[in-house]
Design a protein around this motif. Structure first.
Motif, PDB file in Angstrom:
ATOM      1  N   MET A   1       0.670  -1.136  -0.064  1.00  0.00           N
ATOM      2  CA  MET A   1       0.020  -0.040  -0.065  1.00  0.00           C
ATOM      3  C   MET A   1       0.979   1.293  -0.123  1.00  0.00           C
ATOM      4  O   MET A   1       1.906   1.387   0.702  1.00  0.00           O
ATOM      5  CB  MET A   1      -1.023  -0.036   1.117  1.00  0.00           C
ATOM      6  N   TYR A   2       0.411   2.205  -0.902  1.00  0.00           N
ATOM      7  CA  TYR A   2       1.242   3.491  -0.954  1.00  0.00           C
ATOM      8  C   TYR A   2       1.522   4.214   0.158  1.00  0.00           C
ATOM      9  O   TYR A   2       2.482   4.775   0.498  1.00  0.00           O
ATOM     10  CB  TYR A   2       0.553   4.400  -2.133  1.00  0.00           C
ATOM     11  N   ASN A   3       0.345   4.181   1.271  1.00  0.00           N
ATOM     12  CA  ASN A   3       0.566   4.738   2.399  1.00  0.00           C
ATOM     13  C   ASN A   3       1.494   4.440   3.344  1.00  0.00           C
ATOM     14  O   ASN A   3       2.337   5.021   3.869  1.00  0.00           O
ATOM     15  CB  ASN A   3      -0.682   4.763   3.075  1.00  0.00           C
ATOM     16  N   LEU A   4       1.727   3.070   3.279  1.00  0.00           N
ATOM     17  CA  LEU A   4       2.817   2.490   4.285  1.00  0.00           C
ATOM     18  C   LEU A   4       4.002   2.675   3.548  1.00  0.00           C
ATOM     19  O   LEU A   4       4.914   2.822   4.593  1.00  0.00           O
ATOM     20  CB  LEU A   4       2.565   1.013   4.145  1.00  0.00           C
ATOM     21  N   LEU A   5       4.056   2.519   2.550  1.00  0.00           N
ATOM     22  CA  LEU A   5       5.669   2.833   1.627  1.00  0.00           C
ATOM     23  C   LEU A   5       5.984   4.197   1.815  1.00  0.00           C
ATOM     24  O   LEU A   5       7.294   4.426   2.169  1.00  0.00           O
ATOM     25  CB  LEU A   5       5.440   2.541   0.196  1.00  0.00           C
ATOM     26  N   ILE A   6       5.226   5.044   1.881  1.00  0.00           N
ATOM     27  CA  ILE A   6       5.529   6.428   1.717  1.00  0.00           C
ATOM     28  C   ILE A   6       5.714   6.738   3.441  1.00  0.00           C
ATOM     29  O   ILE A   6       7.011   7.534   3.635  1.00  0.00           O
ATOM     30  CB  ILE A   6       4.189   7.664   1.259  1.00  0.00           C
ATOM     31  N   SER A   7       5.209   6.332   4.106  1.00  0.00           N
ATOM     32  CA  SER A   7       5.275   6.457   5.681  1.00  0.00           C
ATOM     33  C   SER A   7       6.742   5.887   6.045  1.00  0.00           C
ATOM     34  O   SER A   7       7.460   6.553   6.807  1.00  0.00           O
ATOM     35  CB  SER A   7       4.198   6.052   6.355  1.00  0.00           C
ATOM     36  N   ALA A   8       6.769   4.780   5.568  1.00  0.00           N
ATOM     37  CA  ALA A   8       8.007   4.000   5.918  1.00  0.00           C
ATOM     38  C   ALA A   8       9.342   5.015   5.477  1.00  0.00           C
ATOM     39  O   ALA A   8      10.470   4.897   5.983  1.00  0.00           O
ATOM     40  CB  ALA A   8       8.095   2.681   5.361  1.00  0.00           C
ATOM     41  N   ALA A   9       9.081   5.454   3.958  1.00  0.00           N
ATOM     42  CA  ALA A   9      10.198   6.067   3.578  1.00  0.00           C
ATOM     43  C   ALA A   9      10.548   7.256   4.318  1.00  0.00           C
ATOM     44  O   ALA A   9      11.768   7.537   4.578  1.00  0.00           O
ATOM     45  CB  ALA A   9      10.076   6.221   2.361  1.00  0.00           C
ATOM     46  N   ALA A  10       9.455   7.925   4.469  1.00  0.00           N
ATOM     47  CA  ALA A  10       9.690   9.227   5.396  1.00  0.00           C
ATOM     48  C   ALA A  10      10.367   8.914   6.848  1.00  0.00           C
ATOM     49  O   ALA A  10      11.358   9.795   7.418  1.00  0.00           O
ATOM     50  CB  ALA A  10       8.531   9.910   5.760  1.00  0.00           C
ATOM     51  N   ALA A  11       9.958   7.908   7.396  1.00  0.00           N
ATOM     52  CA  ALA A  11      10.717   7.286   8.932  1.00  0.00           C
ATOM     53  C   ALA A  11      12.080   7.027   8.605  1.00  0.00           C
ATOM     54  O   ALA A  11      12.911   7.354   9.682  1.00  0.00           O
ATOM     55  CB  ALA A  11       9.940   6.098   9.278  1.00  0.00           C
ATOM     56  N   ILE A  12      12.474   6.310   7.594  1.00  0.00           N
ATOM     57  CA  ILE A  12      14.015   5.981   7.375  1.00  0.00           C
ATOM     58  C   ILE A  12      14.799   7.245   7.350  1.00  0.00           C
ATOM     59  O   ILE A  12      15.962   7.303   7.513  1.00  0.00           O
ATOM     60  CB  ILE A  12      14.115   5.010   5.936  1.00  0.00           C
ATOM     61  N   VAL A  13      14.365   8.258   6.207  1.00  0.00           N
ATOM     62  CA  VAL A  13      14.830   9.498   6.104  1.00  0.00           C
ATOM     63  C   VAL A  13      15.244  10.296   7.379  1.00  0.00           C
ATOM     64  O   VAL A  13      16.264  10.659   7.718  1.00  0.00           O
ATOM     65  CB  VAL A  13      14.058  10.369   5.179  1.00  0.00           C
ATOM     66  N   ALA A  14      14.145  10.370   8.087  1.00  0.00           N
ATOM     67  CA  ALA A  14      14.207  10.810   9.681  1.00  0.00           C
ATOM     68  C   ALA A  14      15.187  10.102  10.542  1.00  0.00           C
ATOM     69  O   ALA A  14      15.879  10.965  11.143  1.00  0.00           O
ATOM     70  CB  ALA A  14      12.886  10.865  10.229  1.00  0.00           C
ATOM     71  N   LEU A  15      15.152   8.883  10.344  1.00  0.00           N
ATOM     72  CA  LEU A  15      16.126   8.200  11.418  1.00  0.00           C
ATOM     73  C   LEU A  15      17.623   8.336  10.799  1.00  0.00           C
ATOM     74  O   LEU A  15      18.449   8.770  11.730  1.00  0.00           O
ATOM     75  CB  LEU A  15      15.734   6.328  10.883  1.00  0.00           C
ATOM     76  N   LEU A  16      17.791   8.396   9.460  1.00  0.00           N
ATOM     77  CA  LEU A  16      19.243   8.570   8.980  1.00  0.00           C
ATOM     78  C   LEU A  16      19.797  10.195   9.390  1.00  0.00           C
ATOM     79  O   LEU A  16      20.847  10.230   9.602  1.00  0.00           O
ATOM     80  CB  LEU A  16      19.266   8.685   7.519  1.00  0.00           C
ATOM     81  N   VAL A  17      18.697  10.955   9.361  1.00  0.00           N
ATOM     82  CA  VAL A  17      19.151  12.400   9.446  1.00  0.00           C
ATOM     83  C   VAL A  17      19.354  12.819  11.063  1.00  0.00           C
ATOM     84  O   VAL A  17      20.435  13.418  11.343  1.00  0.00           O
ATOM     85  CB  VAL A  17      17.704  13.349   9.314  1.00  0.00           C
ATOM     86  N   VAL A  18      18.812  12.021  12.032  1.00  0.00           N
ATOM     87  CA  VAL A  18      18.679  12.147  13.235  1.00  0.00           C
ATOM     88  C   VAL A  18      20.179  11.514  13.861  1.00  0.00           C
ATOM     89  O   VAL A  18      20.967  12.170  14.687  1.00  0.00           O
ATOM     90  CB  VAL A  18      17.579  11.523  14.178  1.00  0.00           C
ATOM     91  N   THR A  19      20.442  10.325  13.325  1.00  0.00           N
ATOM     92  CA  THR A  19      21.589   9.534  13.729  1.00  0.00           C
ATOM     93  C   THR A  19      22.895   9.884  13.029  1.00  0.00           C
ATOM     94  O   THR A  19      23.870  10.049  13.535  1.00  0.00           O
ATOM     95  CB  THR A  19      21.188   8.180  13.529  1.00  0.00           C
TER      96      THR A  19
END
Length: 242
Positions: A1-19
């Motif tokens: 589902m596009y919603n899950l994919l987009i949300s997961a992608a945004a979460a991964i980007v946030a994780l990389l930015v923070v760490t």
């Protein structure tokens, strides 16, 4: 589902930015990523829900007004959002399949009912009835089992399951199913009465379920008309003599 994919992608980007970029601890990155995922998921879900409501509500009004072609056409147009949100496609297919089934367009209804939402017990019942009429008892039972598992508090669903089992000659199994229904709904008189009727070797009486029962088209038109006439006192007016 596009919603899950987009949300997961945004979460991964946030994780990389923070760490990596901000050099914060991993747990901080996980926390931020979780918040971002939930925020994105809920936002997209809200947007899709609004778009669906804008289509579904007028479509159902058209169907209730017997403008079936327009209503079904609008429902089908909503299928484009099926890839965006989980269960959306199944719910729309259930709605379309129900309309066709109620109109006795069983052949057309079948593929939509097959792809319907498993928690919509009415359309699951319609699908099971279709399997019964197509001499596929195993698929009928599988469909009913899935339906009663998802909607165990629906009296008519248990009664419909028992009725169909009795129709294919499995009266003992029908009694077992109705007994399970009574266990789930101990105060339900319709289920109790029909269980007793089957145990006595008699035919089940489904008119207690009213219009909801008739939509499954398991009674002949002649029987339905007879029941309606009986409800009106046989079409005769009774005069009280003074």
């Amino acid at each position: 589902m596009y919603n899950l994919l987009i949300s997961a992608a945004a979460a991964i980007v946030a994780l990389l930015v923070v760490t990596l970029a901000a050099h914060l601890p991993w747990w901080a990155g996980v926390l931020v990523a979780t918040v971002v995922f939930l925020a994105c998921f809920l936002l997209i879900a809200r947007i899709i829900t609004k778009k669906l409501e804008a289509i579904m509500e007028p479509a159902m009004k058209d169907i209730q007004a017997q403008r079936f072609e327009k209503g079904i056409r609008d429902l089908k147009s909503a299928l484009v959002y099926g890839k965006w949100q989980i269960y959306v496609e199944g719910q729309i297919n259930s709605a379309i399949g129900m309309v066709y089934f109620v109109r006795r367009e069983f052949q057309t209804a079948f593929p939509y009912l097959e792809k319907g939402f498993f928690k919509n017990w009415v359309t699951m019942g319609m699908l099971a009835v279709t399997y019964m009429k197509r001499n596929k008892p195993d698929l009928m039972k599988q469909t009913f089992e899935k339906a009663v598992m998802a909607s165990p508090k629906e009296s008519l669903l248990w009664a419909l399951y028992g009725y169909c089992l009795n129709e294919i000659g499995e009266t003992v199994k029908a009694c077992e199913v109705l007994a399970k229904g009574v266990a789930k709904l101990p105060g339900d008189e319709n289920l109790k009465q029909n269980l007793e009727l089957l145990r006595e070797g008699k035919k089940m009486k489904m008119k207690g379920y009213g219009e909801m029962w008739l939509q499954f088209h398991l009674e002949s038109l002649a029987t339905i008309q007879k029941q309606q006439m009986a409800a009106m006192g046989g079409g005769r007016r009774r005069f009280v003599r003074k």
